[in-house]
Enzyme design. Sequence first.
Site, PDB file in Angstrom:
ATOM      1  N   GLU A  80       0.837  -1.206   0.000  1.00  0.00           N
ATOM      2  CA  GLU A  80       0.000   0.000   0.000  1.00  0.00           C
ATOM      3  C   GLU A  80       0.867   1.250   0.000  1.00  0.00           C
ATOM      4  O   GLU A  80       1.845   1.335   0.732  1.00  0.00           O
ATOM      5  CB  GLU A  80      -0.912   0.016   1.236  1.00  0.00           C
ATOM      6  CG  GLU A  80      -1.917  -1.128   1.276  1.00  0.00           C
ATOM      7  CD  GLU A  80      -2.984  -1.033   0.186  1.00  0.00           C
ATOM      8  OE1 GLU A  80      -3.106   0.047  -0.437  1.00  0.00           O
ATOM      9  OE2 GLU A  80      -3.683  -2.038  -0.033  1.00  0.00           O
ATOM     10  N   ARG A  90     -17.808  -0.244   5.956  1.00  0.00           N
ATOM     11  CA  ARG A  90     -18.946  -0.754   5.174  1.00  0.00           C
ATOM     12  C   ARG A  90     -19.668  -1.839   5.961  1.00  0.00           C
ATOM     13  O   ARG A  90     -20.862  -2.046   5.834  1.00  0.00           O
ATOM     14  CB  ARG A  90     -18.401  -1.308   3.851  1.00  0.00           C
ATOM     15  CG  ARG A  90     -19.406  -1.589   2.772  1.00  0.00           C
ATOM     16  CD  ARG A  90     -18.697  -1.957   1.458  1.00  0.00           C
ATOM     17  NE  ARG A  90     -17.523  -2.790   1.675  1.00  0.00           N
ATOM     18  CZ  ARG A  90     -17.554  -4.120   1.893  1.00  0.00           C
ATOM     19  NH1 ARG A  90     -18.702  -4.761   1.909  1.00  0.00           N
ATOM     20  NH2 ARG A  90     -16.435  -4.802   2.074  1.00  0.00           N
ATOM     21  N   CYS A 143      -7.871  -2.232   8.239  1.00  0.00           N
ATOM     22  CA  CYS A 143      -6.502  -2.278   7.709  1.00  0.00           C
ATOM     23  C   CYS A 143      -5.929  -0.877   7.543  1.00  0.00           C
ATOM     24  O   CYS A 143      -4.823  -0.592   8.003  1.00  0.00           O
ATOM     25  CB  CYS A 143      -6.457  -3.027   6.381  1.00  0.00           C
ATOM     26  SG  CYS A 143      -6.615  -4.802   6.611  1.00  0.00           S
ATOM     27  N   HIS A 166      -1.427  -5.681   1.539  1.00  0.00           N
ATOM     28  CA  HIS A 166      -2.664  -6.467   1.435  1.00  0.00           C
ATOM     29  C   HIS A 166      -2.393  -7.736   0.619  1.00  0.00           C
ATOM     30  O   HIS A 166      -1.620  -7.701  -0.351  1.00  0.00           O
ATOM     31  CB  HIS A 166      -3.769  -5.656   0.748  1.00  0.00           C
ATOM     32  CG  HIS A 166      -4.720  -4.998   1.708  1.00  0.00           C
ATOM     33  ND1 HIS A 166      -4.922  -3.635   1.736  1.00  0.00           N
ATOM     34  CD2 HIS A 166      -5.537  -5.514   2.670  1.00  0.00           C
ATOM     35  CE1 HIS A 166      -5.818  -3.354   2.681  1.00  0.00           C
ATOM     36  NE2 HIS A 166      -6.211  -4.472   3.257  1.00  0.00           N
TER      37      HIS A 166
HETATM   38  N1  PCA Z   1      -8.610  -6.944   6.107  1.00  0.00           N
HETATM   39  C1  PCA Z   1      -9.488  -5.858   6.484  1.00  0.00           C
HETATM   40  C2  PCA Z   1      -9.342  -5.709   7.972  1.00  0.00           C
HETATM   41  C3  PCA Z   1      -8.639  -6.939   8.431  1.00  0.00           C
HETATM   42  C4  PCA Z   1      -8.152  -7.590   7.213  1.00  0.00           C
HETATM   43  O1  PCA Z   1      -7.418  -8.586   7.171  1.00  0.00           O
HETATM   44  C5  PCA Z   1      -9.234  -4.574   5.707  1.00  0.00           C
HETATM   45  O2  PCA Z   1      -8.763  -4.638   4.544  1.00  0.00           O
HETATM   46  O3  PCA Z   1      -9.501  -3.481   6.211  1.00  0.00           O
END
Ligand code: PCA
Length: 211
Positions: A80, A90, A143, A166
């Site tokens: 990111e 959401r 996240c 991610h």
């Molecule tokens: N993904 C979520 C929160 C925890 C996770 O593993 C997100 O992308 O915000």
Amino acid sequence: MKTVLVTGFEPFGGETINPSGEIARQLHGTVIAGHHVVGALLPCVFGAAITELKQQMRATKPVLVICVGQAGGRAEITPERVAINVDDARIADNAGRQPVDRPIVRGGPAAYWSTLPIKAITAELRRRGMPAAVSQTAGTFVCNHVFYGLMHELRKQKKIRGGFIHVPFLPEQAKDQPSLPLAVMTAAIGSVIAVALKIRRDVHVAGGATD
Ligand code: PCA
């Protein structure tokens, strides 16, 4: 030996597994590029996730912090670029909280950049045959919340670098969606650590992003 902290999340949103938590578990106790890796699990809960992250940072005094989260539907491992100062959920988190349009840090800057070499990481993962792309948004759920909390914490500790990656679903979670095996994602985050420890100044190459 210096320490690298890798965090993942508990399952959320009706899932029974979260690849990020499994990756942190797999990497816990390993040694990468002469650094001891500590893996930790964060709750998928606004507020509590940042509290636990800070607690882990105090306990382990890492030189590098890599937070990992699941991005169901994505096909690539995505470093990111930026964390933004907003919670806009959401769905409810694992404690039933659903903040909407609320700042993470009142009066804080609109955004923080990752201090990881995101383009170099993407290039190295691709060189190793793994699908990877820079992402321009970590969303506005837990996240991004943790990512912003991390970079806010590191704003005065410039020697400690950190950022957020991610990852896609695991094959057992994905029905008609893209996924990657746990072993591949674990190896990828291992490479992320190695590149981040080695490369101080990111490369600036075109075409590394998702959009
Ligand atoms: N993904 C979520 C929160 C925890 C996770 O593993 C997100 O992308 O915000």
